[in-house]
Design a protein around this motif. Structure first.
Motif, PDB file in Angstrom:
ATOM      1  N   HIS A  98       0.830  -1.201   0.000  1.00 40.75           N
ATOM      2  CA  HIS A  98       0.000   0.000   0.000  1.00 40.75           C
ATOM      3  C   HIS A  98       0.869   1.257   0.000  1.00 40.75           C
ATOM      4  O   HIS A  98       0.873   2.000  -0.977  1.00 40.75           O
ATOM      5  CB  HIS A  98      -0.959  -0.005   1.197  1.00 40.75           C
ATOM      6  CG  HIS A  98      -1.760   1.243   1.338  1.00 40.75           C
ATOM      7  ND1 HIS A  98      -1.772   1.985   2.492  1.00 40.75           N
ATOM      8  CD2 HIS A  98      -2.573   1.878   0.476  1.00 40.75           C
ATOM      9  CE1 HIS A  98      -2.556   3.034   2.321  1.00 40.75           C
ATOM     10  NE2 HIS A  98      -3.068   2.993   1.112  1.00 40.75           N
ATOM     11  N   THR A  99       1.624   1.491   1.069  1.00 40.30           N
ATOM     12  CA  THR A  99       2.470   2.691   1.119  1.00 40.30           C
ATOM     13  C   THR A  99       3.903   2.403   1.542  1.00 40.30           C
ATOM     14  O   THR A  99       4.659   3.321   1.825  1.00 40.30           O
ATOM     15  CB  THR A  99       1.891   3.768   2.065  1.00 40.30           C
ATOM     16  OG1 THR A  99       1.817   3.230   3.377  1.00 40.30           O
ATOM     17  CG2 THR A  99       0.544   4.264   1.600  1.00 40.30           C
ATOM     18  N   LYS A 119      -4.146  -6.331   5.506  1.00 50.82           N
ATOM     19  CA  LYS A 119      -3.873  -7.690   5.975  1.00 50.82           C
ATOM     20  C   LYS A 119      -3.663  -8.571   4.758  1.00 50.82           C
ATOM     21  O   LYS A 119      -4.352  -8.419   3.749  1.00 50.82           O
ATOM     22  CB  LYS A 119      -5.027  -8.234   6.820  1.00 50.82           C
ATOM     23  CG  LYS A 119      -5.205  -7.484   8.126  1.00 50.82           C
ATOM     24  CD  LYS A 119      -6.362  -8.056   8.942  1.00 50.82           C
ATOM     25  CE  LYS A 119      -6.546  -7.219  10.182  1.00 50.82           C
ATOM     26  NZ  LYS A 119      -6.271  -7.932  11.389  1.00 50.82           N
ATOM     27  N   PHE A 120      -2.706  -9.478   4.890  1.00 51.99           N
ATOM     28  CA  PHE A 120      -2.369 -10.387   3.807  1.00 51.99           C
ATOM     29  C   PHE A 120      -2.475 -11.820   4.320  1.00 51.99           C
ATOM     30  O   PHE A 120      -2.172 -12.095   5.481  1.00 51.99           O
ATOM     31  CB  PHE A 120      -0.940 -10.118   3.315  1.00 51.99           C
ATOM     32  CG  PHE A 120      -0.742  -8.710   2.820  1.00 51.99           C
ATOM     33  CD1 PHE A 120      -0.938  -8.388   1.485  1.00 51.99           C
ATOM     34  CD2 PHE A 120      -0.375  -7.695   3.698  1.00 51.99           C
ATOM     35  CE1 PHE A 120      -0.775  -7.083   1.031  1.00 51.99           C
ATOM     36  CE2 PHE A 120      -0.203  -6.385   3.255  1.00 51.99           C
ATOM     37  CZ  PHE A 120      -0.405  -6.076   1.916  1.00 51.99           C
ATOM     38  N   SER A 121      -2.872 -12.734   3.434  1.00 50.39           N
ATOM     39  CA  SER A 121      -2.945 -14.149   3.814  1.00 50.39           C
ATOM     40  C   SER A 121      -1.531 -14.713   3.892  1.00 50.39           C
ATOM     41  O   SER A 121      -0.560 -14.070   3.487  1.00 50.39           O
ATOM     42  CB  SER A 121      -3.767 -14.929   2.785  1.00 50.39           C
ATOM     43  OG  SER A 121      -3.073 -14.978   1.549  1.00 50.39           O
ATOM     44  N   VAL A 126      -3.931 -10.277  -0.739  1.00 48.99           N
ATOM     45  CA  VAL A 126      -4.608  -9.262   0.075  1.00 48.99           C
ATOM     46  C   VAL A 126      -5.891  -9.856   0.652  1.00 48.99           C
ATOM     47  O   VAL A 126      -6.711 -10.414  -0.065  1.00 48.99           O
ATOM     48  CB  VAL A 126      -4.950  -8.014  -0.768  1.00 48.99           C
ATOM     49  CG1 VAL A 126      -5.747  -7.005   0.060  1.00 48.99           C
ATOM     50  CG2 VAL A 126      -3.694  -7.368  -1.323  1.00 48.99           C
ATOM     51  N   VAL A 127      -6.057  -9.724   1.974  1.00 45.05           N
ATOM     52  CA  VAL A 127      -7.269 -10.157   2.661  1.00 45.05           C
ATOM     53  C   VAL A 127      -8.118  -8.940   2.996  1.00 45.05           C
ATOM     54  O   VAL A 127      -9.339  -8.969   2.908  1.00 45.05           O
ATOM     55  CB  VAL A 127      -6.918 -10.921   3.966  1.00 45.05           C
ATOM     56  CG1 VAL A 127      -8.155 -11.209   4.797  1.00 45.05           C
ATOM     57  CG2 VAL A 127      -6.175 -12.200   3.648  1.00 45.05           C
ATOM     58  N   ASN A 128      -7.444  -7.847   3.385  1.00 45.36           N
ATOM     59  CA  ASN A 128      -8.125  -6.627   3.788  1.00 45.36           C
ATOM     60  C   ASN A 128      -7.280  -5.437   3.338  1.00 45.36           C
ATOM     61  O   ASN A 128      -6.080  -5.404   3.604  1.00 45.36           O
ATOM     62  CB  ASN A 128      -8.287  -6.623   5.314  1.00 45.36           C
ATOM     63  CG  ASN A 128      -9.105  -5.456   5.821  1.00 45.36           C
ATOM     64  OD1 ASN A 128     -10.213  -5.232   5.362  1.00 45.36           O
ATOM     65  ND2 ASN A 128      -8.556  -4.717   6.762  1.00 45.36           N
ATOM     66  N   GLY A 129      -7.907  -4.469   2.637  1.00 43.30           N
ATOM     67  CA  GLY A 129      -7.197  -3.292   2.155  1.00 43.30           C
ATOM     68  C   GLY A 129      -6.942  -2.300   3.247  1.00 43.30           C
ATOM     69  O   GLY A 129      -7.234  -2.562   4.399  1.00 43.30           O
TER      70      GLY A 129
END
Length: 150
Positions: A98-99, A119-121, A126-129
């Motif tokens: 993201h950043t 959050k990443f698996s 990506v699980v949650n942006g």
């Protein structure tokens, strides 16, 4: 002949000076955390070479296999090593897509970013942006009882 300078101008100038000193101290402090030449290649590398810029030196042990729990992982510097299933080890950049913040924890089956909540698996997806891209892969291999950078 004397020149009068308003008090606000003097205080503002002092504040700017303190900010400049703080920024310089933080900038030089972040370089000291990098190891040797990897820090310089990181800043001069192209954006398409994230795998090589964040991985450790080839052949360098990242972690013992026993330290990487099944269904979880560990963060070693700028590398995340996960074991989604027994005997299946995966390597990723610990830099959020993201950043660019450093990921700081693996909990409840996700690799988490402290900056904006991405959050990443355990397989880097990506699980949650707010991140929209998966984590960059880092080449690793099991050598004996260790996870080693390739």
């Amino acid at each position: 002949m004397s020149i009068e300078v308003p008090r606000k101008t003097v205080l503002a100038g002092a504040g700017v000076g303190l900010v400049a000193v703080a920024v310089a101290a933080c900038s030089s402090g972040s370089d000291s955390g990098s190891s040797g030449s990897s820090g310089s290649s990181e800043s001069s590398g192209s954006s398409g070479s994230a795998e090589s810029s964040v991985s450790s030196a080839p052949g360098k042990a990242l972690a013992p296999t026993a330290d990487v729990p099944v269904g979880s992982g560990v963060i070693v510097g700028e590398v995340v090593v996960t074991q989604p299933e027994a005997g299946d080890f995966k390597g990723f950049s610990a830099v959020c897509t993201h950043t660019g913040c450093l990921l700081n924890e693996i909990a409840d089956g996700t690799i988490n970013c402290p900056c904006h909540g991405s959050k990443f698996s355990l397989d880097g997806a990506v699980v949650n942006g707010p991140a929209t891209k998966p984590l960059e892969t880092v080449a690793i291999r099991v050598q004996g009882d260790s996870i080693v950078a390739e």
